[in-house]
Design a protein around this motif. Structure first.
Motif, short mmCIF file in Angstrom:
data_model
loop_
_atom_site.label_atom_id
_atom_site.label_comp_id
_atom_site.label_asym_id
_atom_site.label_seq_id
_atom_site.Cartn_x
_atom_site.Cartn_y
_atom_site.Cartn_z
N THR A 1 -8.62 -6.85 -2.36
CA THR A 1 -7.51 -6.13 -2.99
C THR A 1 -7.19 -4.88 -2.18
OG1 THR A 1 -8.32 -6.88 -5.12
CG2 THR A 1 -6.71 -5.11 -5.18
N LYS A 2 -8.22 -4.18 -1.77
CA LYS A 2 -8.04 -2.96 -0.98
C LYS A 2 -7.34 -3.27 0.33
CE LYS A 2 -9.29 1.35 -1.85
NZ LYS A 2 -8.17 1.55 -2.68
N VAL A 3 -7.79 -4.35 0.98
CA VAL A 3 -7.21 -4.72 2.27
C VAL A 3 -5.72 -5.07 2.09
CG1 VAL A 3 -7.33 -6.38 4.16
CG2 VAL A 3 -9.43 -5.48 3.19
N ALA A 4 -5.40 -5.78 1.02
CA ALA A 4 -4.02 -6.18 0.78
C ALA A 4 -3.13 -4.95 0.53
CB ALA A 4 -3.95 -7.13 -0.41
N GLU A 5 -3.69 -3.95 -0.14
CA GLU A 5 -2.91 -2.73 -0.40
C GLU A 5 -2.43 -2.08 0.90
OE1 GLU A 5 -5.28 -0.02 -2.74
OE2 GLU A 5 -5.27 -1.42 -4.44
N TYR A 6 -3.18 -2.29 1.96
CA TYR A 6 -2.82 -1.72 3.26
C TYR A 6 -1.91 -2.64 4.06
CZ TYR A 6 -5.98 2.28 3.00
OH TYR A 6 -6.59 3.45 2.66
N ASN A 7 -1.43 -3.71 3.43
CA ASN A 7 -0.56 -4.67 4.12
C ASN A 7 -1.22 -5.30 5.34
OD1 ASN A 7 2.04 -5.19 3.01
ND2 ASN A 7 2.32 -2.97 3.13
N ILE A 8 -2.51 -5.51 5.24
CA ILE A 8 -3.22 -6.14 6.35
C ILE A 8 -3.45 -7.59 5.98
CG2 ILE A 8 -5.39 -6.19 7.66
CD1 ILE A 8 -5.50 -3.10 7.16
N ASN A 9 -3.03 -8.49 6.87
CA ASN A 9 -3.20 -9.91 6.58
C ASN A 9 -4.59 -10.38 6.94
OD1 ASN A 9 -0.80 -10.69 5.45
ND2 ASN A 9 0.19 -10.89 7.47
N ARG B 1 -6.15 -8.25 15.82
CA ARG B 1 -6.82 -7.12 16.49
C ARG B 1 -6.02 -5.84 16.36
NH1 ARG B 1 -9.14 -9.91 22.06
NH2 ARG B 1 -10.10 -11.64 20.92
N GLY B 2 -4.70 -5.98 16.33
CA GLY B 2 -3.83 -4.80 16.21
C GLY B 2 -4.04 -4.05 14.90
N ASP B 3 -4.62 -4.71 13.91
CA ASP B 3 -4.83 -4.05 12.61
C ASP B 3 -6.15 -3.29 12.54
OD1 ASP B 3 -2.45 -4.72 11.40
OD2 ASP B 3 -3.19 -6.61 10.57
N ILE B 4 -6.96 -3.38 13.59
CA ILE B 4 -8.29 -2.75 13.54
C ILE B 4 -8.22 -1.22 13.30
CG2 ILE B 4 -10.40 -2.26 14.88
CD1 ILE B 4 -10.23 -5.11 15.89
N PRO B 5 -7.33 -0.49 14.02
CA PRO B 5 -7.29 0.95 13.74
C PRO B 5 -6.97 1.26 12.28
CG PRO B 5 -6.00 0.43 15.70
CD PRO B 5 -6.41 -0.87 15.09
N ARG B 6 -6.16 0.39 11.65
CA ARG B 6 -5.78 0.66 10.26
C ARG B 6 -6.88 0.24 9.28
NH1 ARG B 6 -1.14 -1.34 7.89
NH2 ARG B 6 -1.36 -3.29 9.03
N ILE B 7 -7.65 -0.77 9.67
CA ILE B 7 -8.64 -1.28 8.72
C ILE B 7 -9.97 -0.50 8.80
CG2 ILE B 7 -9.79 -3.13 10.03
CD1 ILE B 7 -9.40 -4.90 7.55
N THR B 8 -10.22 0.15 9.92
CA THR B 8 -11.52 0.81 10.10
C THR B 8 -11.80 1.88 9.03
OG1 THR B 8 -11.23 0.36 12.42
CG2 THR B 8 -13.06 1.77 11.86
N LEU C 1 -10.67 2.06 6.14
CA LEU C 1 -10.81 1.35 4.87
C LEU C 1 -12.21 0.74 4.76
CD1 LEU C 1 -9.42 0.06 2.44
CD2 LEU C 1 -8.67 -1.76 3.92
N LEU C 2 -12.68 0.18 5.87
CA LEU C 2 -14.02 -0.42 5.87
C LEU C 2 -15.08 0.64 5.62
CD1 LEU C 2 -13.61 -2.87 8.88
CD2 LEU C 2 -13.97 -3.51 6.49
N ASP C 3 -14.85 1.82 6.17
CA ASP C 3 -15.81 2.91 5.95
C ASP C 3 -15.95 3.21 4.47
OD1 ASP C 3 -16.39 3.29 8.63
OD2 ASP C 3 -14.69 4.64 8.94
N THR C 4 -14.80 3.30 3.76
CA THR C 4 -14.90 3.62 2.34
C THR C 4 -15.42 2.43 1.54
OG1 THR C 4 -12.60 3.05 2.04
CG2 THR C 4 -13.06 5.39 2.27
N LEU C 5 -15.06 1.22 2.02
CA LEU C 5 -15.51 0.02 1.30
C LEU C 5 -17.02 -0.12 1.34
CD1 LEU C 5 -13.23 -3.02 1.98
CD2 LEU C 5 -14.19 -2.26 -0.18
N VAL C 6 -17.56 0.15 2.50
CA VAL C 6 -19.00 -0.01 2.66
C VAL C 6 -19.72 0.88 1.66
CG1 VAL C 6 -20.91 0.50 4.23
CG2 VAL C 6 -19.00 -0.88 5.00
N SER C 7 -19.26 2.10 1.53
CA SER C 7 -19.91 2.96 0.54
C SER C 7 -19.54 2.54 -0.89
CB SER C 7 -19.58 4.43 0.79
OG SER C 7 -18.19 4.57 0.99
N GLY C 8 -18.24 2.25 -1.12
CA GLY C 8 -17.77 1.90 -2.47
C GLY C 8 -18.35 0.61 -3.02
N ALA C 9 -18.50 -0.41 -2.15
CA ALA C 9 -18.98 -1.71 -2.63
C ALA C 9 -20.49 -1.83 -2.49
CB ALA C 9 -18.29 -2.83 -1.85
N GLY C 10 -21.12 -0.80 -2.02
CA GLY C 10 -22.57 -0.81 -1.88
C GLY C 10 -23.05 -1.71 -0.75
#
Ligand code: ADP
Ligand code: ASP
Ligand code: MG
Length: 405
Positions: free
Chosen positions: A281-289, A311-318, A320-329
């Motif tokens: 859901t978080k990834v979709a909110e960022y319009n990342i396919n 690969r072009g989406d990596i700068p945008r997803i990084t 998000l992944l940082d917060t996800l890792v902490s948020g999702a445990g």
């Protein structure tokens, strides 16, 4: 007399000589008694050069400004082509996406066309002019310039053909048509006389750059007669047709590879209901396919989730992944950019069995390791190491004997 939309890609308008060649072809079509709308891409390499200029300024350019920048590429080619047509004694007018009224949503750098008014084009056509339209661009409700994603000029052409109810939409490019595989990778790839929308859509979405995938969607939805052909010769191209009109149904029609994806693995995620939903859901909110998803074997109540993104989406997803890792445990995440997606596509797969076995067997024999597999009714894709991508396409092309009629 008919309405014809022609699209010429970057290589076809790569220098002044080629622009003059395009002008001759366009004028010839007009003089046969047709009304002609021409869509052009930026001159070959221009879009890349513009993006590189932005990169020299910043690693994270604003997407709005990026669109402002790259849309200038197409503006150069439409003006030059209109001049070349004038020189041949025909009247022509160049128009930007905004001038035509190509309305898009406001997702910069990968906008979708919402609506196009045919009025301006029709007015100019009725004045006996050739209308030259900048591909790849539109305008959003805020009057900001948007672009349709790399390769998007094909979509401009098919969308214009749809609103004009054109008799033909010809995509002129640097190959003679759609082949069984990229002829740059497989020299004995065979040109297809025809291919169904479904197959072309899969091939285009899975990396075959010859058509922008959304252009195929439009052609299918609005019944636009679509053909891919060479801008350098007059050979018969490839028609994109309805599945019911296809006579031959080999199990595999074409093979493609995509080296623009990366595989992200979120490690040691609690294996509980709702975690996958939270991540995606978080990834979709960022319009990342997200493309392929796999949830690995669960151990001690924890699991790894892997998925692929452009690969072009990596700068945008990084971030998000940082917060996800902490948020999702989760414990950590890894990004693997050295992958390729390899796909075989064919409507015949619905009735032929054993395609997957044959594909995996041939890859195994060639010593190519498969990490992730996904299938649909008419395609099988797998992730392999990027270094093996070309070899894998060649191996499968001969395994499925695609060089033979
Ligand atoms: P243009 O600039 O005209 O839009 P592109 O470079 O976007 O051209 O697309 C044409 C290229 O697509 C060809 O040069 C070819 O290398 C590549 N390609 C990939 N897969 C295929 C395929 N199955 N058939 C034909 N061309 C393909
Ligand atoms: N000029 C754009 C690109 O290079 C659009 C296109 O060529 O279709 O992606
Ligand atoms: Mg293209």
């Amino acid at each position: 007399m008919g309405v014809i939309v022609q699209k010429y890609g970057g290589t076809s308008v790569g220098d002044s000589g080629r622009i003059k060649n395009v002008a001759r072809r366009v004028v010839e079509t007009k003089r046969k008694g047709n009304q002609v709308v021409v869509v052009v891409s930026a001159m070959g390499g221009t879009t890349d050069k513009l993006l590189e200029m932005a990169k020299q300024i910043t690693d994270t350019p604003s997407e709005r400004e990026s669109d402002m920048l790259v849309s200038t590429g197409e503006q150069i080619s439409v003006a030059l082509l209109a001049m070349a047509i004038h020189d041949l004694g025909e009247d022509a007018i160049s128009l930007t996406g905004a001038q035509v009224g190509i309305m898009t949503d406001d997702i910069h750098t990968r906008a979708r066309i919402l609506e196009i008014s045919p009025t301006k084009m029709q007015e100019e056509l009725n004045k006996d002019k050739i209308v030259v339209v900048a591909g790849f661009q539109g305008i959003n409700i805020k009057n900001d310039i948007t672009t349709l994603g790399r390769g998007g000029s094909d979509t401009t052409a098919v969308a214009l053909a749809a609103v004009l109810k054109a008799d033909m939409c010809d995509i002129f490019t640097d190959v003679d048509g759609v082949y069984t595989a990229d002829p740059r990778i497989v020299p004995n790839a065979r040109k297809l006389r025809e291919i169904s929308h479904e197959e072309m859509l899969e091939l285009a979405s899975l990396g075959a750059k010859v058509l922008h995938s959304r252009s195929v969607e439009f052609a299918n939805k609005y019944d636009v007669p679509l053909c891919v052909r060479s801008s350098f010769n007059n050979s018969e191209g490839t028609y994109i047709v309805k599945e019911k009109d296809i006579v031959e149904e080999p199990a595999v029609r074409g093979i493609t590879t995509d080296v623009n994806e990366a595989k992200i693995t979120v490690k040691h995620v609690p294996d509980q209901p709702g975690i996958a939903a939270k991540v995606f859901t978080k990834v979709a909110e960022y319009n990342i396919n997200i493309d392929m998803i796999i949830q690995n074997f669960s151990e001690d109540g924890y699991t790894d989730i892997s998925f692929t993104v452009a690969r072009g989406d990596i700068p945008r997803i990084t971030p998000l992944l940082d917060t996800l890792v902490s948020g999702a445990g989760a414990r950590e995440y890894t990004i693997d950019k050295s992958i390729a997606k390899l796909s075989v596509v064919g409507i015949g797969m619905r009735s032929h069995s054993g395609v997957a076995a044959k594909m995996f067997g041939a890859l195994a024999k060639a010593g190519i390791n498969i990490s992730t597999i996904s299938t649909s009714e008419i395609k099988i894709s797998c992730i392999i190491p990027e270094k093996d991508a070309k070899k894998a396409v060649q191996v499968l092309h001969s395994e499925f004997e695609l060089d033979k009629e």
